[in-house]
Motif scaffolding. Structure first.
Motif, PDB file in Angstrom:
ATOM      1  N   THR A 269      17.601  -8.684  17.913  1.00  0.00           N
ATOM      2  CA  THR A 269      17.382  -8.323  16.507  1.00  0.00           C
ATOM      3  C   THR A 269      17.729  -9.477  15.592  1.00  0.00           C
ATOM      4  O   THR A 269      17.006  -9.776  14.626  1.00  0.00           O
ATOM      5  N   LEU A 273      15.119 -11.326  13.075  1.00  0.00           N
ATOM      6  CA  LEU A 273      15.380 -11.450  11.634  1.00  0.00           C
ATOM      7  C   LEU A 273      15.437 -12.913  11.213  1.00  0.00           C
ATOM      8  O   LEU A 273      14.943 -13.285  10.141  1.00  0.00           O
ATOM      9  N   ASN A 325       9.770  -6.607  13.569  1.00  0.00           N
ATOM     10  CA  ASN A 325      10.646  -5.466  13.835  1.00  0.00           C
ATOM     11  C   ASN A 325      10.073  -4.568  14.917  1.00  0.00           C
ATOM     12  O   ASN A 325      10.798  -4.071  15.783  1.00  0.00           O
ATOM     13  N   LYS A 326       8.762  -4.363  14.869  1.00  0.00           N
ATOM     14  CA  LYS A 326       8.135  -3.520  15.910  1.00  0.00           C
ATOM     15  C   LYS A 326       8.192  -4.221  17.266  1.00  0.00           C
ATOM     16  O   LYS A 326       8.324  -3.568  18.302  1.00  0.00           O
ATOM     17  N   THR A 328      10.575  -6.164  18.305  1.00  0.00           N
ATOM     18  CA  THR A 328      11.923  -5.960  18.857  1.00  0.00           C
ATOM     19  C   THR A 328      12.063  -4.549  19.428  1.00  0.00           C
ATOM     20  O   THR A 328      12.747  -4.354  20.438  1.00  0.00           O
ATOM     21  N   ASP A 329      11.403  -3.559  18.797  1.00  0.00           N
ATOM     22  CA  ASP A 329      11.441  -2.199  19.338  1.00  0.00           C
ATOM     23  C   ASP A 329      10.788  -2.135  20.716  1.00  0.00           C
ATOM     24  O   ASP A 329      11.190  -1.343  21.573  1.00  0.00           O
TER      25      ASP A 329
END
Length: 342
Positions: A269, A273, A325-326, A328-329
């Motif tokens: 994460t 970022l 972000n997606k 990392t998901d």
């Protein structure tokens, strides 16, 4: 079968979250464009235009319509890949961004590679040697890199390594002699010079990118190293690490085989970022190094009140953040099976 259904529900939930986030992003950029104290009509026709010209331009731009109609046309245009017309360049914004974004992407990718390759080991060994001279040195370096203004570092680096020592190239992406000889294929200068087989041009491109990449990479590694250190300290204090040591595992195996994989999930994460901030925060670096990327494009557009270009660039950066972000998901379940089907 039950697991497949749960996985499908997780997939649907992820897609729904992505669509809602993108819709919110579009709404936010639309509202920003309407509340900014800049008149887009004046930016196009100029402040000396007659009232009739102003009214005609306002009508052609659709600004005389209700807000919900304008928002609908904004969404419709984006779905069709139309981000509007830049009043500065006179070109469609999407074409301007297509030219500028590869430069920012190339710089950011090289910077994040430097940040990962140096920041991760630095953070791991700083946690292992906590409160020693190595840890204190790493913390000072991290704090200095994270808190020092990047534009100041950029100017000092240019003065020393370009103007005084001549070790690196100056502003821009490549030397003047090669600027019009490299055939553009991907927009990534290192890739295009390699593809053309011109090693002199490649060396020129590398000498120009290495200094801004090192500066951005230093900023990135400072954040990655500091956060990795914190996550590793937390893992090294857990019982399974003590048990591994009791069983005779070497410190290298304890660090990299037992503790680091568990610390890697939150570190991913942090890296995502950090990469997003590089895409967004390269504005000052691109300005100092005259790097023709997205940050410099947005900055110039803002100073010339070119709102379609500013909003288009902001939207692209926002979409990059959402997609990171997606991503990392998607990576989480690969690193930690406990997060699957959540």
């Amino acid at each position: 079968m039950k697991g497949s259904a749960a996985g499908f529900l997780v997939f649907l939930r992820g897609v729904a979250t992505l669509l809602v986030t993108l819709a919110g992003l579009l709404f936010a950029t639309f509202i920003i464009g309407r509340v900014m104290p800049i008149d887009p009509v004046i930016a196009v026709v100029g402040d000396k235009a007659s009232a009739e010209t102003y009214a005609q331009a306002r009508e052609e731009m659709g600004l005389d319509r209700p807000l919900w109609v304008q928002f609908g046309r904004y969404i419709e245009g984006i779905v069709q890949g139309d981000l509007g017309q830049s009043s500065s360049s006179g070109q469609p914004v999407i074409e301007d961004i297509a030219r500028a974004f590869p430069a920012t992407l190339e710089l950011s990718v090289l910077a994040i590679i430097i940040g990962i390759c140096v920041g991760l080991p630095l953070g791991v060994y700083a946690a292992h040697r906590r409160n020693t001279w190595f840890d204190h040195t790493a913390r000072v370096l991290s704090l200095f890199g994270y808190s020092t203004p990047v534009f100041w570092l950029g100017l000092i680096a240019l003065l020393i390594f370009y103007a005084q020592l001549g070790w690196t190239g100056g502003p821009g992406r490549i030397g003047t002699a090669y600027r019009y000889t490299v055939q553009e294929w991907s927009g990534l200068m290192l890739v295009d010079t390699l593809r053309s087989g011109d090693w002199h041009a490649f060396r020129s491109a590398f000498s120009h990118i290495i200094l801004p990449a090192l500066l951005l990479g230093y900023f990135s590694l400072a954040y990655i190293a500091r956060m990795t250190r914190n996550f590793m300290i937390e893992e090294l204090n857990k019982e399974y690490v003590t048990m591994a040591r009791i069983k005779g595992a070497s410190e290298t195996r304890v660090l990299w085989h037992h503790a680091f994989p568990n610390a890697l999930v939150p570190v991913v994460t942090v890296i995502a970022l950090s990469f997003g901030h590089l895409l967004e925060g390269a504005v000052l670096t691109e300005t100092v190094f005259a790097w023709p990327g997205l940050g410099l494009y947005i900055t110039k557009s803002l100073f010339s009140a070119d709102m379609p270009a500013v909003l288009g660039g902001t939207l692209v950066v926002g979409i990059c953040f959402v997609l990171l972000n997606k991503l990392t998901d998607v990576i989480y379940p690969l690193l930690d099976p406990r997060t699957r089907n959540r």
